[in-house]
Design a protein around this motif. Structure first.
Motif, PDB file in Angstrom:
ATOM      1  N   ARG A   1      21.224 -15.560  12.391  1.00 21.57           N
ATOM      2  CA  ARG A   1      21.261 -14.663  13.786  1.00 21.57           C
ATOM      3  C   ARG A   1      21.528 -12.965  13.340  1.00 21.57           C
ATOM      4  N   PHE A  31      26.481 -13.198  10.587  1.00 15.37           N
ATOM      5  CA  PHE A  31      25.260 -13.077   9.841  1.00 15.37           C
ATOM      6  C   PHE A  31      25.180 -13.206   8.255  1.00 15.37           C
ATOM      7  N   PHE A  82      16.290 -14.782  12.800  1.00 16.55           N
ATOM      8  CA  PHE A  82      16.534 -14.632  14.431  1.00 16.55           C
ATOM      9  C   PHE A  82      17.066 -13.380  14.686  1.00 16.55           C
ATOM     10  N   SER A 141      24.913 -11.847  15.084  1.00 17.71           N
ATOM     11  CA  SER A 141      26.002 -12.410  15.135  1.00 17.71           C
ATOM     12  C   SER A 141      26.981 -11.585  14.214  1.00 17.71           C
ATOM     13  N   ASP A 174      24.220 -18.681   8.863  1.00 12.94           N
ATOM     14  CA  ASP A 174      23.895 -17.983  10.019  1.00 12.94           C
ATOM     15  C   ASP A 174      22.552 -17.043   9.640  1.00 12.94           C
ATOM     16  N   GLY A 195      19.273 -21.093  15.087  1.00  9.12           N
ATOM     17  CA  GLY A 195      19.478 -19.966  14.268  1.00  9.12           C
ATOM     18  C   GLY A 195      20.462 -19.983  13.052  1.00  9.12           C
TER      19      GLY A 195
END
Length: 181
Positions: A88, A94, A180, A91, A86, A115
């Motif tokens: 992002r 993340f 991202f 998030s 991940d 992402g």
């Protein structure tokens, strides 16, 4: 089709319904209507990719910051360990990763949304991997994170050094990666 949630809720493990008998087997590898109904996602795949790799070849961790791609990945020959990371920043997951064995035998697929960085290592003598993407390849936006970045701590199930391309050897550390929002 059975949808199996992963530790990262947006990444989905998908098991098809397989019809097998003494002649062999049949299954729908992709059905847009069923995928949409089961996942709640409306995805438009625009490109199919096919790779063949030898044992211990590791490809990744790849992603695009221009024309980012969601990917639906499966192994049609052999066995791979497939990983999604991940990227992002907004998030709750993340910087976390999930990894699953995909094989010709288990016929599982992994949905990796936009992402995420993606990579896999070949566990069998050879493996052929097919994956659908939600956008076209954009060389100018192509990025690679080091497969063995200590901060990510991916537990690759291999006991020898992987076989890497020059691109993958030159990947950036996680802390220097383009991310991202």
């Amino acid at each position: 089709m059975k949808i199996i949630p992963t530790q990262i809720p947006d990444v989905l493990l998908i098991e098809p319904q397989v019809f097998a008998d003494e002649r062999g087997f049949f299954f729908e590898s992709y059905n847009h209507q069923k995928f949409t109904e089961k996942t709640g996602l409306t995805i438009n795949f625009v490109q199919d990719n096919h790779s063949l790799s030898k044992q211990n070849v590791l490809r990744g961790l790849h992603y695009q910051i221009i024309q980012p791609q969601g990917k639906l990945v499966r192994a049609v020959t052999g066995i791979i360990f497939d990983v999604a990371v991940d990227l992002r920043q907004s998030s709750p997951t993340f910087g976390q990763w999930v990894g699953y064995e995909l094989s010709a035998e288990n016929k599982r697929q992994l949905w990796i949304p936009i992402g995420f960085a993606h990579g896999f290592v070949v566990l069998s003598e050879v493996a052929e991997v097919l994956y659908k993407t939600t956008d076209y390849y954009a060389p100018g936006g192509d990025r690679t994170i080091l497969w063995n970045d200590i901060d990510l701590g991916i537990n690759w199930p291999i006991s020898t050094s992987p076989i890497l391309s020059a691109k993958d050897q030159a990947g950036k550390p996680w802390k220097q990666a383009d991310l991202f929002p």
